[in-house]
Scaffold this motif. Structure first.
Motif, PDB file in Angstrom:
ATOM      1  N   GLY A  58      -7.220  -2.785   1.742  1.00 22.07           N
ATOM      2  CA  GLY A  58      -5.813  -2.969   1.341  1.00 22.07           C
ATOM      3  C   GLY A  58      -5.594  -3.501   0.119  1.00 22.07           C
ATOM      4  O   GLY A  58      -4.512  -2.942  -0.527  1.00 22.07           O
ATOM      5  N   THR A  62       0.884  -1.226   0.058  1.00 18.48           N
ATOM      6  CA  THR A  62      -0.057   0.135  -0.009  1.00 18.48           C
ATOM      7  C   THR A  62       0.785   1.337   0.083  1.00 18.48           C
ATOM      8  O   THR A  62       0.280   2.335  -0.300  1.00 18.48           O
ATOM      9  CB  THR A  62      -1.095  -0.063   1.163  1.00 18.48           C
ATOM     10  OG1 THR A  62      -0.175  -0.263   2.502  1.00 18.48           O
ATOM     11  CG2 THR A  62      -1.898  -0.950   1.045  1.00 18.48           C
ATOM     12  N   GLN A 113      -5.893  -0.697  -2.637  1.00 19.81           N
ATOM     13  CA  GLN A 113      -4.954   0.437  -2.564  1.00 19.81           C
ATOM     14  C   GLN A 113      -3.755  -0.170  -3.203  1.00 19.81           C
ATOM     15  O   GLN A 113      -2.993   0.483  -3.993  1.00 19.81           O
ATOM     16  CB  GLN A 113      -4.492   0.466  -1.197  1.00 19.81           C
ATOM     17  CG  GLN A 113      -5.467   1.507  -0.322  1.00 19.81           C
ATOM     18  CD  GLN A 113      -5.292   1.451   1.228  1.00 19.81           C
ATOM     19  OE1 GLN A 113      -4.100   1.413   1.669  1.00 19.81           O
ATOM     20  NE2 GLN A 113      -6.166   2.095   2.014  1.00 19.81           N
ATOM     21  N   VAL A 114      -3.320  -1.361  -2.888  1.00 20.27           N
ATOM     22  CA  VAL A 114      -2.023  -1.977  -3.709  1.00 20.27           C
ATOM     23  C   VAL A 114      -2.271  -2.056  -5.147  1.00 20.27           C
ATOM     24  O   VAL A 114      -1.548  -1.727  -6.096  1.00 20.27           O
ATOM     25  CB  VAL A 114      -1.842  -3.416  -3.107  1.00 20.27           C
ATOM     26  CG1 VAL A 114      -0.602  -4.097  -3.915  1.00 20.27           C
ATOM     27  CG2 VAL A 114      -1.585  -3.346  -1.635  1.00 20.27           C
TER      28      VAL A 114
END
Length: 733
Positions: free
Chosen positions: A538, A465, A541-542
């Motif tokens: 998460g 992230t 976001q990555v």
């Protein structure tokens, strides 16, 4: 686009199925250190070649390749399989993982080493251990009288103290030490005298020489055990304020004088064996340890089981002989002057820990030690096995048993040799041949090919992230993200990390973090209150960061499977949040059906390979809008997997279907996706979109009622996913 046109499900699935049966034979590099749920290297080789090789995978798989100038990233590198395969093919690689053990392992896999220097140091270590503690692993053979036979395994049973009469008693759930699969007969422990009895029929075991009737079932059942002294029924927990105690009750040993004798060699410990245990204990108590960690076991989903059994510190998971042997090993390694060799031996030491602890179990059928991570958790059973830490060899110099230094050193040596001379296993009829792929290697440079271009290797410890890469800097992302709620990587690897950090020092590069645990780890965890929305956020976001760094039209490719639909909703939401579409969802076997952690659970061994791009084309025949279309594409996949030699299960079919439903939900939602709404709303919208197209119940009913494929989901019409005629009628996005 290339994966969509050049990848072949039957070809790669057949390779992946074979690899997962004996993965170290196909990809020896994985033996550098344990990591969890490694996907087949053959799969990622196939994906990389399909994308960049310019040919159908069947034509390019066994050829030498060098994709100089191509940059590949993996934001969830774990054990490093996508990076290793990309690096081997000449790509520059960027990898990150939030777990410092993952970073350590991948660096150890890729970094070159002088194998002659390593062999010299490891040989010296074995000699030192033999001199210092070798006597503690010897026994007298009762058959030949040989006094220095090598012990392979020590078998220990937990003990408890009766709450009524205060006498100690054994906690045997079963008296079976060995079954008659790899031994000549069953071996039963006498409940009274402890003698080992060879039994032909466990249903009619007869009597021990002491006159006591033998039995298969032990006294422990459903966390209760009747005291053999007074009959009082004791209940779990079977320990006091500290961890449980153990009694040595049996040993398996090796005597070369009995070579050719059928079966294994077992014995009840004699007085000299028990004296060796006492001597090791005294030696340990006289020692002031330097490298045995004092770290407490933190609370967690997996470690809570250890706490229930009274274990509070990691050192309590080892018996005194193991602690003594590990301390002496660590002291030797710490004095190795060559830092690269010291790092390698420390990696070996860390990997050895999974066999050198009192959580290992003895497989009564296979007659071997099951390491602590064999079920991807911290199993605490009533009978534990201690392996000979040195290891032993037979007359042909092959390792005997498992869990010793000899085993670990041999595996590591083969792994690093593979880096310089990788191969593919080529099947010719019933024969399997190791076919060298000359011109490929793992590492930044090769002494054999000094004129080859250098490969950049950027391996970092950190959250994906936070990974910031320049726009348009990546040619592709290949990754295997965490599987929500499946494996607690941080909790499990902390078991090794506390020892590794103590040995190498907290200031050693890569060991600065105090723990492998992280609040942002993308696995479900009740203790840390990490739920599905946290996982999806998460992942999004990555993927968003990766999408921003990709060149136009370049793929983000990842593997995934799960038993719950909600986990696929998270995947769909992450793809949409990243602004990508899903051009393909390809099935590929990625686990071994017999793996202990999934055997009998109904779990799938098939991953969906999601291929995602910001723009491109997808075959029109891959698109569908309703349950009948879902039936069509799933039936095609099942047919192709059967061509590869697989027999898909209900769990496999479920995961294949969810993969396709996720892909089509992304197509349906992309034009109307609202990134600003809450993740809970996004998950709900993806689920609704999936259900509006079709459900697993729809598919199950259709497959069962269809005479062409019932009752075994027989294949329908066959056509390869890489059929170029399909791409002539493609849909752009």
């Amino acid at each position: 686009m290339s994966i969509e046109t050049h990848f072949s499900i039957p070809f790669i699935a057949a390779h992946a199925l074979r690899e997962k049966q004996i993965q170290q034979n196909y990809r020896p590099i994985i033996a550098v250190h344990k990591w969890f749920a490694r996907r087949p290297g053959t799969l990622f080789r196939g994906l990389l070649l399909s994308e960049f090789g310019g040919k159908p995978i069947e034509a390019s798989y066994y050829e030498t390749h060098c994709f100089d100038g191509v940059t590949i990233a993996d934001p969830f590198m774990g054990g490093g399989t996508p990076l290793l395969e990309a690096n081997r093919l000449g790509c520059h690689v960027i990898g990150t993982d939030i777990n410092p053990m993952a970073t350590w392992i991948v660096r150890e896999e890729i970094d070159s080493i002088d194998l002659m220097a390593y062999a010299s140091a490891s040989t010296a270590l074995l000699g030192h251990l033999q001199q210092e503690i070798g006597a503690f692993y010897k026994t007298r053979c009762p058959i030949t009288g040989r006094a220095d036979a090598d012990v392979k395994y020590f078998l220990w049973v937990k003990q408890s103290t009766c709450g009524a009469c205060h006498e100690r008693f054994d906690l045997f759930p079963s008296y079976v030490l060995a079954e008659d699969v790899r031994h000549t007969s069953y071996v039963l422990v006498c409940p009274v005298c402890g003698d080992l009895n060879e039994v032909g029929d466990p249903n009619a075991p007869g009597h021990c020489n002491c006159g006591k009737e033998l039995a298969v079932d032990g006294p422990v059942a459903r966390s209760k055990c009747a005291c053999p002294h007074c009959g009082h029924v004791n209940a779990s927990p079977f320990h006091g304020d500290g961890p449980p105690e153990h009694r040595l009750f049996a040993m398996e040993y090796y005597n070369p004088e009995l070579k050719g004798r059928p079966g294994r060699l077992f014995k009840k410990p004699d007085a000299a064996d028990l004296e060796r245990v006492a001597d090791a204990l005294a030696r340990w108590h006289a020692l002031v340890p330097t490298y045995v960690p004092e770290d407490a076991i933190p609370a967690g989903d997996e470690s809570s089981r250890l706490h229930r059994w009274g274990y509070q510190h990691f050192r309590e998971l080892f018996n005194p002989r193991q602690l003594l042997a590990l301390e002496i090993s660590a002291r030797f390694i710490a004095q190795v002057a060559d830092q690269r060799v010291r790092r390698a031996l420390a990696t070996n030491f860390s990997d050895l820990l999974r066999y050198q602890n009192m959580l290992c179990r003895y497989d009564t059928m296979a007659l071997k030690s099951l390491d602590v991570f064999s079920i991807h958790g911290f199993p605490v059973s009533y009978v534990q096995v201690e392996s000979n830490i040195l290891g032993l060899r037979n007359g042909s110099a092959a390792p005997v048993g498992s869990g010793g230094w000899i085993n670990i050193i041999d595996k590591y040596t083969k792994a690093k040799r593979y880096c310089g001379a990788p191969f593919e296993v080529f099947v010719q009829g019933k024969k399997k041949l190791n076919l060298p792929i000359r011109g490929e290697w793992i590492g930044d440079a090769s002494t054999e090919y000094p004129n080859a271009p250098l490969r950049r290797i950027d391996v970092r410890c950190g959250s994906g992230t936070d990974l910031s890469l320049p726009p348009g800097s990546l040619d592709a992302v290949f990754t295997d993200p965490p599987y929500f709620g499946m494996v607690q990587y941080g909790e499990l690897m902390h078991f090794c990390y506390v020892w590794l950090r103590k040995l190498m020092g907290s200031t050693f590069p890569g060991l600065e973090q105090e723990t492998t645990r992280h609040t942002q780890e993308l696995t479900g965890n009740n203790t840390a209150e990490r739920d599905l929305a946290h996982f999806a956020q998460g992942l999004a976001q990555v993927y968003g960061r990766m999408a921003a760094a990709l060149k136009p039209g370049a793929p983000l490719v990842f593997t995934y499977h799960h038993n719950r639909q909600g986990a696929y909703c998270a995947v769909g939401a992450a793809i949409l949040d990243a602004g990508l579409n899903c051009s393909a969802s390809l099935p590929c076997p990625a686990e071994m059906g017999g793996s202990i952690h999934i055997h009998g659970t109904g779990s799938s061994i098939v991953d969906t390979v999601f291929v995602c791009r910001d723009s491109g084309n997808t075959p029109r025949t891959w698109l569908f809008e309703d349950a009948s279309g879902l039936e069509r594409v799933v039936t095609r996949d099942l047919a192709e997997l059967r061509v590869a030699g697989m027999k898909p299960t209900a769990g496999d079919i479920r995961c294949i279907a969810w993969g396709h439903l996720t892909r089509m939900a992304v197509w349906k939602l992309r034009p109307v996706w609202e990134p600003a709404v809450s993740m809970e709303q996004k998950l709900s919208r993806v689920r609704d979109a999936m259900d509006s197209i079709g459900t697993i119940d729809h598919l199950r009913n259709a497959l069962v009622s269809a005479p062409a494929i019932a009752p075994e989901f027989a294949p329908g019409s066959l056509f390869a996913s890489g059929n170029p005629t399909e791409m002539l009628d493609a849909v752009a996005f």
